[in-house]
Design an enzyme around this catalytic site. Structure first.
Site, short mmCIF file in Angstrom:
data_model
loop_
_atom_site.label_atom_id
_atom_site.label_comp_id
_atom_site.label_asym_id
_atom_site.label_seq_id
_atom_site.Cartn_x
_atom_site.Cartn_y
_atom_site.Cartn_z
N SER A 105 17.48 16.75 -18.90
CA SER A 105 16.46 17.80 -18.82
C SER A 105 16.94 19.02 -19.57
O SER A 105 18.13 19.34 -19.55
CB SER A 105 16.18 18.15 -17.36
OG SER A 105 15.39 19.33 -17.28
N HIS B 289 0.83 -1.21 0.00
CA HIS B 289 0.00 0.00 0.00
C HIS B 289 0.87 1.26 0.00
O HIS B 289 0.46 2.32 0.50
CB HIS B 289 -0.95 0.02 1.21
CG HIS B 289 -1.86 -1.16 1.28
ND1 HIS B 289 -3.08 -1.22 0.62
CD2 HIS B 289 -1.70 -2.35 1.91
CE1 HIS B 289 -3.64 -2.38 0.86
NE2 HIS B 289 -2.83 -3.10 1.63
#
Length: 328
Positions: A292, A168
């Site tokens: 980037s 989870h």
């Protein structure tokens, strides 16, 4: 096209180098050539197996036809495409291309009536697609097995490297990197076994699948057995009970397995770039690449991200074909 950048699909440009092996199989050139070979081989098969029912053929003529078959090239494709502009029928264009060649030779012209003999377009297409998919599946399987072999090596190498598992999204109990990778190799192994058992099928029974034209032409031949023998030459099995079209259930089954392999691979890709985000793995910096446009220190997990997207696109196409092809 003259320039790669004029193509619509990135498969014909950006990713071209990654698919060169399967591109040769699934290109339009590959499909047209396969149809052409089936048409030629069917004519030779009839004349060689049953000369008393069909026009007798001598070795010199056979060599001439085989030379024509084996000389198929890009120019052949262009000529067939030109014929198709008139016929508006791709399979018929192949038939006319062969007939045009035969008409130039008195010895060959007497075999014109045996071109596409007793067949419907789906006979040519179902066998052609079965051949292409069979050949493509062989390459696909080799690549998947190679991927799994590499994952198994890494799993064994990293079996003792500890990893805090998450459930989870929250910290859970400890595991190892090797064990987590083994989950994926085990899943892939199961799918490899299933897809290896897929049998390519084709029909070769004429209009509506009842062997009408063949049986009317020569009723003394067991056409079900004969067409089975012919199809077997291409390492494809016969589906002898069909309508006009082969129902494609085997293709749907194959695509469903590929979809599951895609989903396993998406799961793997997502886990790996999460491991990178959590600094469990570190990407190697390629000095020639830019991570980037504005943050030069960044290295993005673009290969895993691209893989995730491409697998998803593959699933969408698979889902369409699974639901479309099995409904006639």
């Amino acid at each position: 096209m003259k320039f790669d950048h004029n193509n619509i699909s990135p498969l014909d440009n950006r990713y071209l180098s990654k698919i060169s092996d399967i591109r040769n199989i699934f290109s339009e050139h590959g499909l047209i050539k396969t149809r052409f070979i089936i048409e030629i081989n069917w004519l030779l098969f009839l004349c060689e197996k049953y000369p008393r029912y069909f026009t007798k053929i001598n070795s010199a003529t056979i060599k001439k036809i085989i030379k024509f078959r084996d000389s198929f090239n890009d120019q052949s494709v262009l000529e067939i495409k030109k014929i198709e502009k008139t016929t508006n029928h791709d399979v018929k264009a192949v038939e006319y291309y062969i007939r045009n060649f035969f008409n130039k030779d008195k010895g060959l012209s007497k075999y014109n009536h045996l071109i596409h003999f007793g067949l419907t377009s789906e006979d040519i297409n179902s066998l052609a697609y079965a051949i292409l998919l069979k050949d493509g599946l062989k390459i696909y399987l080799n690549n998947i097995k190679l991927l799994n072999a590499n994952l198994k090596k890494l799993s064994k190498k990293w079996i003792n490297i500890p990893l805090l598992s998450r459930t989870h999204g929250q910290a859970a109990s400890p595991s190892t990197i090797g064990k987590e990778l083994k989950v994926f190799t085990t899943r892939i192994d199961r799918e490899i076994k299933k897809i290896s058992d897929i049998t390519p099928l084709a029909k070769f029974s004429g209009a509506v699948g009842n062997y009408h034209a063949l049986d009317l032409a020569v009723s003394n031949i067991d056409w079900i057995k004969l067409t089975k023998r012919f199809i077997k030459n291409f390492n494809v099995e016969q589906n002898r009970i069909t309508t006009q079209i082969e129902p494609h259930d085997w293709i749907a089954e194959m695509l469903q397995i590929i979809t599951r392999i895609n989903n396993i691979s998406i799961d793997l890709s997502q886990d790996l770039w999460i491991y990178i985000s959590n600094e469990i793995f570190k990407l190697k910096l390629n000095t020639n690449e830019i991570g980037s446009s504005t943050m030069p220190h960044k290295v993005n997990p673009i290969d895993f991200e691209n893989a995730e997207g491409n697998f998803g696109l593959s699933n969408a196409l698979n889902d369409f074909f699974i639901n479309k092809l099995t409904k006639s």
